[in-house]
Scaffold this motif. Structure first.
Motif, PDB file in Angstrom:
ATOM      1  N   LEU A  12      62.836  27.064  58.950  1.00  0.00           N
ATOM      2  CA  LEU A  12      64.539  26.535  59.078  1.00  0.00           C
ATOM      3  C   LEU A  12      64.039  24.907  59.312  1.00  0.00           C
ATOM      4  CD1 LEU A  12      67.436  27.599  61.193  1.00  0.00           C
ATOM      5  CD2 LEU A  12      66.444  25.292  61.168  1.00  0.00           C
ATOM      6  N   VAL A  13      64.717  24.157  58.525  1.00  0.00           N
ATOM      7  CA  VAL A  13      64.506  22.590  58.350  1.00  0.00           C
ATOM      8  C   VAL A  13      65.824  21.941  58.485  1.00  0.00           C
ATOM      9  CG1 VAL A  13      63.838  20.759  57.035  1.00  0.00           C
ATOM     10  CG2 VAL A  13      62.725  23.019  56.608  1.00  0.00           C
ATOM     11  N   ARG A  84      70.339  31.340  64.169  1.00  0.00           N
ATOM     12  CA  ARG A  84      69.130  31.615  63.305  1.00  0.00           C
ATOM     13  C   ARG A  84      67.915  31.623  63.865  1.00  0.00           C
ATOM     14  NH1 ARG A  84      73.121  29.305  60.207  1.00  0.00           N
ATOM     15  NH2 ARG A  84      73.678  30.180  58.339  1.00  0.00           N
ATOM     16  N   PHE A  85      67.591  31.283  64.857  1.00  0.00           N
ATOM     17  CA  PHE A  85      66.313  30.835  65.672  1.00  0.00           C
ATOM     18  C   PHE A  85      65.561  32.143  65.991  1.00  0.00           C
ATOM     19  CE2 PHE A  85      64.116  29.445  69.665  1.00  0.00           C
ATOM     20  CZ  PHE A  85      62.937  28.727  68.987  1.00  0.00           C
ATOM     21  N   GLN A  87      65.185  34.658  63.825  1.00  0.00           N
ATOM     22  CA  GLN A  87      64.530  35.124  62.875  1.00  0.00           C
ATOM     23  C   GLN A  87      63.660  34.353  62.195  1.00  0.00           C
ATOM     24  OE1 GLN A  87      68.131  35.685  63.963  1.00  0.00           O
ATOM     25  NE2 GLN A  87      68.935  35.525  61.982  1.00  0.00           N
ATOM     26  N   THR A  88      63.260  33.121  62.838  1.00  0.00           N
ATOM     27  CA  THR A  88      62.678  32.090  62.261  1.00  0.00           C
ATOM     28  C   THR A  88      61.134  32.092  62.752  1.00  0.00           C
ATOM     29  OG1 THR A  88      64.642  30.910  61.971  1.00  0.00           O
ATOM     30  CG2 THR A  88      62.767  29.567  61.911  1.00  0.00           C
ATOM     31  N   ASP A  89      60.286  31.615  61.876  1.00  0.00           N
ATOM     32  CA  ASP A  89      58.994  31.622  62.435  1.00  0.00           C
ATOM     33  C   ASP A  89      58.420  30.053  62.799  1.00  0.00           C
ATOM     34  OD1 ASP A  89      58.078  34.155  61.896  1.00  0.00           O
ATOM     35  OD2 ASP A  89      58.223  33.706  59.772  1.00  0.00           O
ATOM     36  N   ILE A  90      59.105  29.084  61.815  1.00  0.00           N
ATOM     37  CA  ILE A  90      58.792  27.558  62.123  1.00  0.00           C
ATOM     38  C   ILE A  90      60.061  27.007  61.836  1.00  0.00           C
ATOM     39  CG2 ILE A  90      57.431  25.721  60.779  1.00  0.00           C
ATOM     40  CD1 ILE A  90      55.786  27.849  59.396  1.00  0.00           C
ATOM     41  N   VAL A  91      60.293  25.835  62.640  1.00  0.00           N
ATOM     42  CA  VAL A  91      61.316  24.938  62.664  1.00  0.00           C
ATOM     43  C   VAL A  91      61.172  23.538  62.630  1.00  0.00           C
ATOM     44  CG1 VAL A  91      63.647  24.321  63.931  1.00  0.00           C
ATOM     45  CG2 VAL A  91      62.899  26.748  64.241  1.00  0.00           C
ATOM     46  N   ILE A  92      61.377  22.803  61.731  1.00  0.00           N
ATOM     47  CA  ILE A  92      61.098  21.615  61.497  1.00  0.00           C
ATOM     48  C   ILE A  92      62.434  20.863  61.430  1.00  0.00           C
ATOM     49  CG2 ILE A  92      60.154  19.938  59.902  1.00  0.00           C
ATOM     50  CD1 ILE A  92      58.380  22.008  59.045  1.00  0.00           C
ATOM     51  N   LYS A  93      62.544  19.712  62.735  1.00  0.00           N
ATOM     52  CA  LYS A  93      63.666  19.155  63.051  1.00  0.00           C
ATOM     53  C   LYS A  93      63.629  17.875  62.518  1.00  0.00           C
ATOM     54  CE  LYS A  93      66.894  19.905  64.682  1.00  0.00           C
ATOM     55  NZ  LYS A  93      68.322  19.747  64.963  1.00  0.00           N
ATOM     56  N   LYS A 135      61.947  29.355  72.759  1.00  0.00           N
ATOM     57  CA  LYS A 135      60.915  29.888  71.966  1.00  0.00           C
ATOM     58  C   LYS A 135      59.954  30.998  72.430  1.00  0.00           C
ATOM     59  CE  LYS A 135      56.928  26.375  72.349  1.00  0.00           C
ATOM     60  NZ  LYS A 135      56.190  25.524  71.530  1.00  0.00           N
ATOM     61  N   HIS A 136      59.658  32.007  71.628  1.00  0.00           N
ATOM     62  CA  HIS A 136      58.875  32.950  71.998  1.00  0.00           C
ATOM     63  C   HIS A 136      57.703  33.064  70.738  1.00  0.00           C
ATOM     64  CE1 HIS A 136      61.766  35.763  69.843  1.00  0.00           C
ATOM     65  NE2 HIS A 136      62.530  34.915  70.426  1.00  0.00           N
ATOM     66  N   GLY A 137      56.997  32.405  70.485  1.00  0.00           N
ATOM     67  CA  GLY A 137      56.218  32.423  69.357  1.00  0.00           C
ATOM     68  C   GLY A 137      56.378  31.467  68.308  1.00  0.00           C
ATOM     69  N   GLN A 138      58.007  31.041  68.099  1.00  0.00           N
ATOM     70  CA  GLN A 138      58.079  30.211  67.009  1.00  0.00           C
ATOM     71  C   GLN A 138      57.257  28.646  67.196  1.00  0.00           C
ATOM     72  OE1 GLN A 138      60.428  31.561  68.934  1.00  0.00           O
ATOM     73  NE2 GLN A 138      62.208  32.139  67.706  1.00  0.00           N
TER      74      GLN A 138
END
Ligand code: C5P
Length: 223
Positions: A12-13, A84-85, A87-93, A135-138
């Motif tokens: 998610l970006v 959406r958090f 179901q997400t692996d990587i968040v780039i803000k 977060k839990h692993g993201q």
């Protein structure tokens, strides 16, 4: 053929600037062009990821094959990202989120009845900090656009917001920051400087950020 380093990953970006309305025809925003975030979304897709792009104001073209969500205010972005958090692996803000919003939105256009106008602002929630707490692993990547003391402020944000990486740029340098097609960044992790890059296109910066993220997946600490 390109190696698909992010195959099967949900990325998610966020990109662009938020718009904080004062009345139906007026608003506050910032100089963010969205170019860095859009480049990251496009590169993540090319690297095999499933990409959601949550975007504020921009004039950039939506990259092919990404799920596109437009938002206006920081509060809209907060809801779009938080929902959406899970179901997400990587968040780039990469978005430039307004720190404050007008306390009230006038339902009708404000009239010029007085010589002075005072608008009270209230603080917006910090989206990244909220994610850092949940977060839990993201894997979380934040951005820090600074005009001075870049390392100190970047490391402060990394700790406060519990991110795995912070991409810092000095927006006062030529060829870096808002609106340009190039950027000059340094990437920090909890140990300090992880990667220093020379001036390069935002597309190349995106590839380098994502390659670093891919190499670190699984080694990040949950909250
Ligand atoms: O605004 P600031 O410099 O603290 O932004 C650092 C990081 O935090 C950026 O990645 C930005 O997108 C994010 N942020 C956020 N929600 C806010 C403010 C900033 O997610 N309300």
């Amino acid at each position: 053929a390109e190696k698909k380093l992010l195959q099967g990953k949900k990325v998610l970006v966020t990109a662009g600037g938020t718009v904080e309305r004062i009345d139906p025809v007026r608003y506050l925003t910032n100089d963010s062009s969205g170019k860095m975030g859009y480049a990251i979304a496009a590169q993540a897709k090319r690297m095999g990821a499933d990409v959601v792009l949550v975007s504020g104001k921009t004039t950039e073209r939506v990259p092919d094959g990404v799920e596109f969500v437009t938002v206006e205010s920081a509060l809209d972005m907060y809801e779009a990202v938080l929902s959406r958090f899970e179901q997400t692996d990587i968040v780039i803000k990469a978005a430039a989120v307004a720190d404050y919003r007008p306390a009230e939105q006038a339902p009708q256009k404000l009239k010029k009845n007085n010589d002075e106008l005072t608008i009270t602002f209230v603080k917006n929630p910090d989206i990244l900090q909220t994610l850092g707490q949940k977060k839990h692993g993201q894997f979380l990547v934040g951005f820090a656009a600074e005009t001075e003391r870049v390392e100190e402020y970047a490391m402060g944000k990394l700790r406060k917001k519990n991110c795995d990486l912070v991409v810092a740029n000095d927006v006062s340098a030529d060829g870096a920051g808002f609106g340009t097609d190039t950027n000059i960044v340094r990437i920090y992790d909890a140990q300090g400087l992880a990667l220093q890059l020379p001036i390069m296109s935002k597309t190349d910066v995106a590839t380098r950020i994502l390659t670093l993220v891919a190499s670190r997946l699984g080694s990040n600490k949950g909250a």
